[in-house]
Design an enzyme around this catalytic site. Structure first.
Site, PDB file in Angstrom:
ATOM      1  N   LYS A 108       0.863  -1.186   0.000  1.00 32.34           N
ATOM      2  CA  LYS A 108       0.000   0.000   0.000  1.00 32.34           C
ATOM      3  C   LYS A 108       0.891   1.225   0.000  1.00 32.34           C
ATOM      4  CE  LYS A 108      -4.431   0.848   0.083  1.00 32.34           C
ATOM      5  NZ  LYS A 108      -5.546   0.035  -0.451  1.00 32.34           N
ATOM      6  N   GLY A 220     -25.082   2.960   1.551  1.00 33.74           N
ATOM      7  CA  GLY A 220     -24.247   3.536   0.492  1.00 33.74           C
ATOM      8  C   GLY A 220     -24.947   3.421  -0.838  1.00 33.74           C
ATOM      9  N   GLY A 222     -22.867   4.289  -3.828  1.00 35.42           N
ATOM     10  CA  GLY A 222     -21.761   4.643  -4.718  1.00 35.42           C
ATOM     11  C   GLY A 222     -21.451   3.497  -5.655  1.00 35.42           C
ATOM     12  N   ASN A 223     -20.192   3.409  -6.054  1.00 34.15           N
ATOM     13  CA  ASN A 223     -19.780   2.410  -7.045  1.00 34.15           C
ATOM     14  C   ASN A 223     -20.134   0.991  -6.606  1.00 34.15           C
ATOM     15  OD1 ASN A 223     -17.173   0.468  -7.590  1.00 34.15           O
ATOM     16  ND2 ASN A 223     -17.892   1.492  -9.426  1.00 34.15           N
TER      17      ASN A 223
HETATM   18  P1  NAD Z   1     -18.124   5.657  -3.319  1.00 30.55           P
HETATM   19  O1  NAD Z   1     -17.410   6.894  -2.903  1.00 30.55           O
HETATM   20  O2  NAD Z   1     -18.421   5.418  -4.767  1.00 30.55           O
HETATM   21  O3  NAD Z   1     -19.548   5.574  -2.554  1.00 30.55           O
HETATM   22  C1  NAD Z   1     -19.656   5.723  -1.178  1.00 30.55           C
HETATM   23  C2  NAD Z   1     -21.152   5.807  -0.841  1.00 30.55           C
HETATM   24  O4  NAD Z   1     -21.280   5.810   0.578  1.00 30.55           O
HETATM   25  C3  NAD Z   1     -21.833   7.069  -1.344  1.00 30.55           C
HETATM   26  O5  NAD Z   1     -23.129   6.750  -1.825  1.00 30.55           O
HETATM   27  C4  NAD Z   1     -21.938   7.920  -0.088  1.00 30.55           C
HETATM   28  O6  NAD Z   1     -23.027   8.843  -0.137  1.00 30.55           O
HETATM   29  C5  NAD Z   1     -22.176   6.843   0.940  1.00 30.55           C
HETATM   30  N1  NAD Z   1     -21.932   7.271   2.312  1.00 30.55           N
HETATM   31  C6  NAD Z   1     -20.894   7.995   2.798  1.00 30.55           C
HETATM   32  N2  NAD Z   1     -21.060   8.204   4.119  1.00 30.55           N
HETATM   33  C7  NAD Z   1     -22.217   7.592   4.457  1.00 30.55           C
HETATM   34  C8  NAD Z   1     -22.949   7.457   5.659  1.00 30.55           C
HETATM   35  N3  NAD Z   1     -22.502   7.979   6.798  1.00 30.55           N
HETATM   36  N4  NAD Z   1     -24.099   6.746   5.623  1.00 30.55           N
HETATM   37  C9  NAD Z   1     -24.569   6.207   4.479  1.00 30.55           C
HETATM   38  N5  NAD Z   1     -23.930   6.326   3.312  1.00 30.55           N
HETATM   39  C10 NAD Z   1     -22.778   7.002   3.305  1.00 30.55           C
HETATM   40  O7  NAD Z   1     -17.283   4.461  -2.689  1.00 30.55           O
HETATM   41  P2  NAD Z   1     -17.197   2.953  -3.164  1.00 30.55           P
HETATM   42  O8  NAD Z   1     -16.094   2.831  -4.141  1.00 30.55           O
HETATM   43  O9  NAD Z   1     -18.546   2.459  -3.503  1.00 30.55           O
HETATM   44  O10 NAD Z   1     -16.661   2.250  -1.829  1.00 30.55           O
HETATM   45  C11 NAD Z   1     -17.543   1.923  -0.759  1.00 30.55           C
HETATM   46  C12 NAD Z   1     -16.802   1.047   0.235  1.00 30.55           C
HETATM   47  O11 NAD Z   1     -16.310  -0.109  -0.435  1.00 30.55           O
HETATM   48  C13 NAD Z   1     -15.571   1.666   0.906  1.00 30.55           C
HETATM   49  O12 NAD Z   1     -15.464   1.116   2.202  1.00 30.55           O
HETATM   50  C14 NAD Z   1     -14.428   1.162   0.053  1.00 30.55           C
HETATM   51  O13 NAD Z   1     -13.210   1.153   0.762  1.00 30.55           O
HETATM   52  C15 NAD Z   1     -14.911  -0.234  -0.225  1.00 30.55           C
HETATM   53  N6  NAD Z   1     -14.277  -0.861  -1.399  1.00 30.55           N
HETATM   54  C16 NAD Z   1     -14.410  -0.311  -2.628  1.00 30.55           C
HETATM   55  C17 NAD Z   1     -13.817  -0.935  -3.721  1.00 30.55           C
HETATM   56  C18 NAD Z   1     -13.994  -0.390  -5.102  1.00 30.55           C
HETATM   57  O14 NAD Z   1     -13.531  -1.051  -6.043  1.00 30.55           O
HETATM   58  N7  NAD Z   1     -14.663   0.729  -5.302  1.00 30.55           N
HETATM   59  C19 NAD Z   1     -13.080  -2.118  -3.538  1.00 30.55           C
HETATM   60  C20 NAD Z   1     -12.973  -2.678  -2.261  1.00 30.55           C
HETATM   61  C21 NAD Z   1     -13.595  -2.027  -1.197  1.00 30.55           C
END
Ligand code: NAD
Length: 429
Positions: A108, A220, A222-223
């Site tokens: 990392k 959540g 997001g992605n």
């Molecule tokens: P993102 O930024 O696309 O989406 C995050 C979402 O969480 C958003 O909809 C945001 O509004 C919501 N959010 C933030 N604070 C919040 C709260 N207090 N209550 C409810 N919703 C809340 O992020 P992502 O890429 O979807 O990642 C989400 C999680 O998955 C993170 O923990 C990330 O570390 C983990 N993750 C992501 C990936 C990846 O490929 N994107 C891979 C492994 C792990």
């Protein structure tokens, strides 16, 4: 990374490691080696800022273990980044790659900086400066970085360009998370969310539940959440609640529709940070509830896909008795104190570093394609992803059944055992 100075993620990662090392009776050599990263690079990155003055940024690359293959892991840009955060994340990457049986180790990196306050030119200078410092220690056969919090495919391309300029020639397998068409892989955007649902699909089979007879609540939007919902809907499941952060209100909300949320409709009123427009959601007939209500919904499945530390000793009893499965899309959504309570309540947890490993698995596919300079069609990427995630799921679930331990413990046992065995086979310990 935490605003709370008392919270040390590396201490937590080491505690988890010690607990599992005791459980599997790990020998002292392996314990000493795996408790800490094998290599750490700490360096300074001087950047001439747009105002003409020089600012020096602290940068890191930490390689926890590379017995199973080159290190793999993201680079995070964050003002509260600490060396212990990077250490913890590098260790988790080792376990994540090992549990999915990828031929990769864990690493990392990071830079203490806040991209919100940096111009694109200043960010480019940080990226190029980062590569100049670790040029000899990263690359396709040693350590392959990727994006993480606040780093994007543009940052990855700047880093690759600096690396190729210094090395000469093209080495797209040096880094992943590149844009499609510039060495990136199709399917990366969907990979984490789909991966969560591939593992959920198998868990439901084992629990003898038909997806079409289940409902889910998702934290959540997001992605990870959006692609998880898309695939779960395709399997016939029904999501009745999603939650997200509301930047204007500075709090989170849940959006509930008992008959099932309409993914496309919600996506149409969501910004690119995953924030849903509350007024438009209300107008579309969604019930708006406080942000923590996602956890108390009357559903079969919970998918935390937002943040760490969301299911805690304080709120774990608020989870509805109907909930049978938690598929952890986010990293670290369940606190160590809540875990035993979930086990007592008979809730089946698919742990984060298994459930959300679709992302790193697709990054591995990207690296393979980049090294071959031959890129696969989307269908090929996704079917390979399904095979990898499904077989990782069964490796863990078979072990959990054999040793009568929760899935999280089984995932750690499997990962630590695989890494220790590689270290032993190499004659390191
Ligand atoms: P993102 O930024 O696309 O989406 C995050 C979402 O969480 C958003 O909809 C945001 O509004 C919501 N959010 C933030 N604070 C919040 C709260 N207090 N209550 C409810 N919703 C809340 O992020 P992502 O890429 O979807 O990642 C989400 C999680 O998955 C993170 O923990 C990330 O570390 C983990 N993750 C992501 C990936 C990846 O490929 N994107 C891979 C492994 C792990």
């Amino acid at each position: 990374m935490s605003a709370n100075a008392a919270f040390n993620p590396f201490a937590v990662a080491q505690q988890e490691f010690d607990r599992i090392a005791d459980l599997i009776g790990l020998d002292s050599g392996a314990r000493q080696l795996l408790r800490n990263p094998v290599r750490e690079y700490h360096f300074q990155i001087p950047v001439r800022m747009d105002d003409g003055k020089v600012q020096v940024f602290a940068g890191y690359r930490i390689q926890h273990n590379d017995a199973r293959g080159p290190c793999k892991g993201g680079i995070r840009f964050h003002p509260q980044e600490t060396v212990d955060t990077v250490r913890a994340l590098s260790m988790w990457m080792t376990w994540k790659c090992a549990v999915t049986d990828l031929p990769l180790g864990g690493g990392k990196g990071g830079v203490i900086c806040d991209p919100h306050n940096l111009s694109p030119r200043e960010q480019e200078a940080i990226c190029r400066g980062w590569v100049r410092q670790v040029f000899s220690n990263v690359g396709p056969v040693s350590d392959i970085p990727a994006p993480d919090v606040m780093t994007t495919s543009q940052h990855m391309l700047w880093m690759l360009d600096e690396y190729e300029t210094m090395r000469g020639g093209h080495h797209p397998g040096m880094i992943t998370g590149k844009p499609v068409g510039m060495g990136g892989s199709l399917g990366r955007t969907q990979a984490t969310g789909y991966g969560v649902v591939y593992t959920l699909r198998e868990a439901l089979k084992e629990l003898e539940l038909a997806p079409a007879d289940t409902t889910a609540s998702v934290q959540g939007f997001g992605n990870v959440a959006q692609y998880a919902i898309e695939l779960y809907h395709r399997l016939g499941g029904k999501v009745t609640c999603v939650s997200c952060w509301d930047q204007a209100a500075k709090e989170s909300f849940c959006y509930v529709r008992e008959s099932g949320v309409d993914l496309k409709e919600l996506q149409g009123i969501t910004d690119h940070f995953g924030g849903i427009d509350q007024a438009k959601a209300e107008a579309a007939g969604y019930k708006v509830l406080p942000g923590d209500e996602w956890l108390a919904q009357d559903v079969d499945i919970l998918i935390p896909a937002a943040l760490e530390n969301q299911i805690t000793a304080e709120n774990v009893m608020r989870i509805n008795d109907r909930v049978k499965v938690i598929a952890e899309g986010a990293n670290g959504p369940t606190s160590p104190e809540a875990d035993p309570v979930l086990a007592e309540r008979g809730i089946f947890v698919i742990p984060d570093f298994l459930a959300n490993a679709g992302g790193v698995t697709c990054s591995y596919f990207e690296q393979v394609q980049s090294n071959m300079n031959y890129y696969w069609e989307l269908g090929e990427v996704l079917s390979k992803l399904d095979v990898k995630m499904t077989s990782a799921y069964y490796d863990v679930s078979d072990l959990a059944r054999k040793h009568k331990v929760p899935m999280r413990d089984a995932a750690y046992m499997l990962a630590i055992d695989r890494v220790a065995m590689s270290c032993r086979d190499r004659g390191w310990i």
